[in-house]
Design a protein around this motif. Structure first.
Motif, short mmCIF file in Angstrom:
data_model
loop_
_atom_site.label_atom_id
_atom_site.label_comp_id
_atom_site.label_asym_id
_atom_site.label_seq_id
_atom_site.Cartn_x
_atom_site.Cartn_y
_atom_site.Cartn_z
N THR A 121 0.86 -1.14 0.03
CA THR A 121 0.06 0.12 -0.04
C THR A 121 0.97 1.37 -0.02
O THR A 121 2.30 1.18 0.57
CB THR A 121 -1.01 0.04 1.21
N GLN A 122 0.43 2.08 -0.66
CA GLN A 122 1.07 3.64 -0.73
C GLN A 122 -0.01 4.58 -0.02
O GLN A 122 -1.32 4.61 -0.38
CB GLN A 122 1.39 3.96 -2.10
N SER A 123 0.55 5.53 0.54
CA SER A 123 0.00 6.60 1.44
C SER A 123 -1.16 7.35 0.69
O SER A 123 -2.21 7.66 1.15
CB SER A 123 0.88 7.44 2.28
N SER A 124 -0.79 7.56 -0.49
CA SER A 124 -1.61 8.68 -1.43
C SER A 124 -1.75 8.20 -2.83
O SER A 124 -0.93 7.51 -3.22
CB SER A 124 -1.18 10.24 -1.12
N ARG A 125 -2.87 8.30 -3.47
CA ARG A 125 -2.93 7.88 -4.92
C ARG A 125 -2.71 9.07 -5.40
O ARG A 125 -2.07 9.16 -6.63
CB ARG A 125 -4.66 7.72 -5.04
N TYR A 126 -3.12 10.31 -5.24
CA TYR A 126 -2.61 11.78 -5.63
C TYR A 126 -2.25 12.62 -4.51
O TYR A 126 -2.47 12.52 -3.47
CB TYR A 126 -3.85 12.37 -6.34
N LEU A 127 -1.32 13.36 -5.12
CA LEU A 127 -0.75 14.17 -4.02
C LEU A 127 -0.24 15.69 -4.78
O LEU A 127 0.29 15.34 -5.85
CB LEU A 127 0.53 13.78 -3.48
N VAL A 128 -0.63 16.82 -4.25
CA VAL A 128 -0.30 18.21 -5.11
C VAL A 128 0.55 18.93 -3.87
O VAL A 128 -0.06 18.93 -2.81
CB VAL A 128 -1.41 18.86 -5.29
N LYS A 129 1.59 19.32 -4.17
CA LYS A 129 2.65 19.96 -3.17
C LYS A 129 3.29 21.14 -4.11
O LYS A 129 3.39 21.37 -5.20
CB LYS A 129 3.77 19.22 -2.82
N ILE A 154 11.69 10.45 0.43
CA ILE A 154 11.54 11.85 0.90
C ILE A 154 12.21 12.67 -0.38
O ILE A 154 13.21 12.46 -0.75
CB ILE A 154 12.35 12.09 2.29
N LEU A 155 11.47 13.60 -0.63
CA LEU A 155 11.68 14.57 -1.42
C LEU A 155 12.29 15.78 -0.59
O LEU A 155 11.29 16.60 0.06
CB LEU A 155 10.50 15.07 -2.34
N GLU A 156 13.37 16.14 -0.25
CA GLU A 156 13.72 17.09 0.56
C GLU A 156 13.29 18.65 0.39
O GLU A 156 12.88 19.46 1.20
CB GLU A 156 15.16 17.04 0.63
N SER A 157 13.35 18.75 -1.06
CA SER A 157 12.72 20.15 -1.64
C SER A 157 12.12 20.00 -2.67
O SER A 157 12.93 19.97 -3.81
CB SER A 157 13.98 21.17 -1.50
N ALA A 158 10.94 19.80 -2.78
CA ALA A 158 10.16 19.31 -4.11
C ALA A 158 10.46 20.37 -5.25
O ALA A 158 10.45 21.60 -4.91
CB ALA A 158 8.75 19.00 -3.87
N SER A 159 10.86 19.83 -6.13
CA SER A 159 10.75 20.71 -7.56
C SER A 159 9.96 20.15 -8.51
O SER A 159 9.28 19.11 -8.61
CB SER A 159 12.20 20.60 -7.99
N SER A 191 5.75 13.47 -11.19
CA SER A 191 5.82 12.14 -11.70
C SER A 191 4.76 10.96 -10.90
O SER A 191 4.24 11.44 -10.12
CB SER A 191 7.09 11.60 -11.40
N MET A 192 4.99 9.86 -11.50
CA MET A 192 4.41 8.62 -10.83
C MET A 192 5.31 8.00 -10.05
O MET A 192 6.13 7.52 -10.56
CB MET A 192 3.55 7.83 -11.92
N TYR A 193 5.17 7.66 -8.86
CA TYR A 193 5.93 7.11 -8.05
C TYR A 193 5.43 5.67 -7.60
O TYR A 193 4.40 5.52 -7.16
CB TYR A 193 6.19 7.86 -6.49
N LEU A 194 6.27 4.57 -7.78
CA LEU A 194 5.79 3.21 -7.54
C LEU A 194 6.58 2.51 -6.67
O LEU A 194 8.01 2.66 -6.67
CB LEU A 194 5.69 2.41 -8.80
N ARG A 238 0.52 9.51 -7.82
CA ARG A 238 0.68 10.75 -8.79
C ARG A 238 1.17 11.95 -8.21
O ARG A 238 -0.01 12.43 -7.59
CB ARG A 238 -0.33 10.57 -9.66
N LEU A 239 2.30 12.11 -7.95
CA LEU A 239 2.75 13.60 -7.52
C LEU A 239 2.76 14.65 -8.36
O LEU A 239 3.53 14.79 -9.55
CB LEU A 239 4.06 13.34 -6.72
N THR A 240 2.03 15.81 -8.06
CA THR A 240 2.23 16.87 -8.63
C THR A 240 2.83 18.22 -7.98
O THR A 240 2.34 18.25 -6.88
CB THR A 240 0.98 17.30 -9.23
N VAL A 241 4.14 18.77 -8.37
CA VAL A 241 4.79 19.79 -7.76
C VAL A 241 4.48 21.07 -8.52
O VAL A 241 4.73 21.22 -9.64
CB VAL A 241 6.01 19.43 -7.56
N THR A 242 3.86 21.84 -7.94
CA THR A 242 3.50 23.35 -8.58
C THR A 242 4.30 24.56 -8.05
O THR A 242 4.98 24.68 -6.92
CB THR A 242 1.91 23.63 -8.24
#
Lengths: 112, 113
Positions: A5-13, A77-82, A87-90, A108-112
Motif C-alpha cells: 500500500t502507498q499512502s496517497s493515490r494523488y498528491l499536490v505539493k 523523501i523529497l527534501e525540497s520538491a521541484s 511524476s508517478m511513484y511506484l 501521482r505527485l504534482t509539484v506546482t
C-alpha cells in the motif's frame, strides 16, 4: 495475497516543500524499492533497501532520500520538491531469495 | 549495464485476434529472470508472466505465452484471443537475484471490438 500500500493515490505539493511518500508491505519481504514512472521513459529505480536501515542508490537518486526504520515500511523523501519531480511513484517489495516484485498502486505527485 | 528495449511504443489488435509484443535485452549474466508486467488505466502493475533464463521451455499463462530466445536475447509476449480487458501498457523487465527490475519503456496496447 501480498499487499503493498502507498499512502496517497494523488498528491499536490508546492515547490520547496518537503514531501514524504510512504509504502507499507504486509508479507515480511526483505527487499523494498522505489521507482519513478514517466511517459516514454518507463520505470526507473530511485532507491532500494534490502534490510532495515540499509539502502542502495538506484539510477536516479538525486533529489531524493529514503528511510527504512521498520521492515514493513519504506519511505521516499523529497527534501525540497521541484517541478521536475512531478511524476508517478511506484513502490514494490520482494523476498530476498525471489525475483518477483509486488507493486503498490502508485502515487501521482504534482509539484506546482 | 543491463538494458531492456521495447521497440514498439504502440500496438493495436482486434478482439479475438493474436498480437505479439517485442522485447530485447542485453546482459552478460547467465542466471536471470524476465517478466512481462501489465499496467491498466488503474495504474496497478500486474505480473503477466515470468521466464527463468535457465529454462528452455517457454512460459505460458492461459492466453499469454512467451517466445524466449536466449542466444538472441529476445523475449516476446504473445496474447491470443485478445480481449478488451487486455488494453493496457505492457512492460518487459529483467532481474537478477535480489536486485531491482530493469524495465523497458513500455508498449501501449489498444484493443478494438
Amino acid at each position: 495475497d501480498v499487499k503493498v500500500t502507498q499512502s496517497s493515490r494523488y498528491l499536490v505539493k508546492r515547490t520547496g516543500e518537503k514531501v514524504f511518500l510512504e509504502c507499507v508491505q504486509d508479507m515480511d519481504h526483505e527487499n523494498m524499492f522505489w521507482y519513478r514512472q514517466d511517459p516514454g521513459l518507463g520505470l526507473r529505480l530511485i532507491y532500494f533497501s534490502y534490510d532495515v536501515k540499509m539502502k542502495e542508490k538506484g539510477d536516479i537518486p538525486e533529489g531524493y532520500s529514503v528511510s527504512r526504520e521498520k521492515k514493513e515500511r519504506f519511505s521516499l523523501i523529497l527534501e525540497s520538491a521541484s517541478t521536475n519531480q512531478t511524476s508517478m511513484y511506484l513502490c514494490a517489495s520482494s523476498l530476498a531469495t525471489d525475483y518477483e516484485q509486488y507493486f503498490g498502486p502508485g502515487t501521482r505527485l504534482t509539484v506546482t | 549495464a543491463q538494458t531492456v528495449t521495447q521497440s514498439q511504443p504502440e500496438m493495436s489488435v482486434q478482439e479475438a485476434e493474436t498480437v505479439t509484443l517485442s522485447c530485447t535485452y542485453d546482459t552478460s549474466e547467465s542466471d536471470y529472470y524476465l517478466f512481462w508486467y501489465k499496467q491498466p488505466p488503474s495504474r496497478q502493475m500486474i505480473l503477466v508472466i515470468r521466464q527463468e533464463a535457465y529454462k528452455q521451455q517457454n512460459a505460458t499463462e492461459n492466453r499469454f505465452s512467451v517466445n524466449f530466445q536466449k542466444a538472441a536475447k529476445s523475449f516476446s509476449l504473445k496474447i491470443s484471443d485478445s480481449q478488451l480487458g487486455d488494453a493496457a501498457m505492457y512492460f518487459c523487465a529483467y532481474s537478477e537475484a535480489g536486485t531491482a527490475l530493469i524495465f523497458g519503456k513500455g508498449t501501449t496496447l489498444s484493443v478494438s471490438s
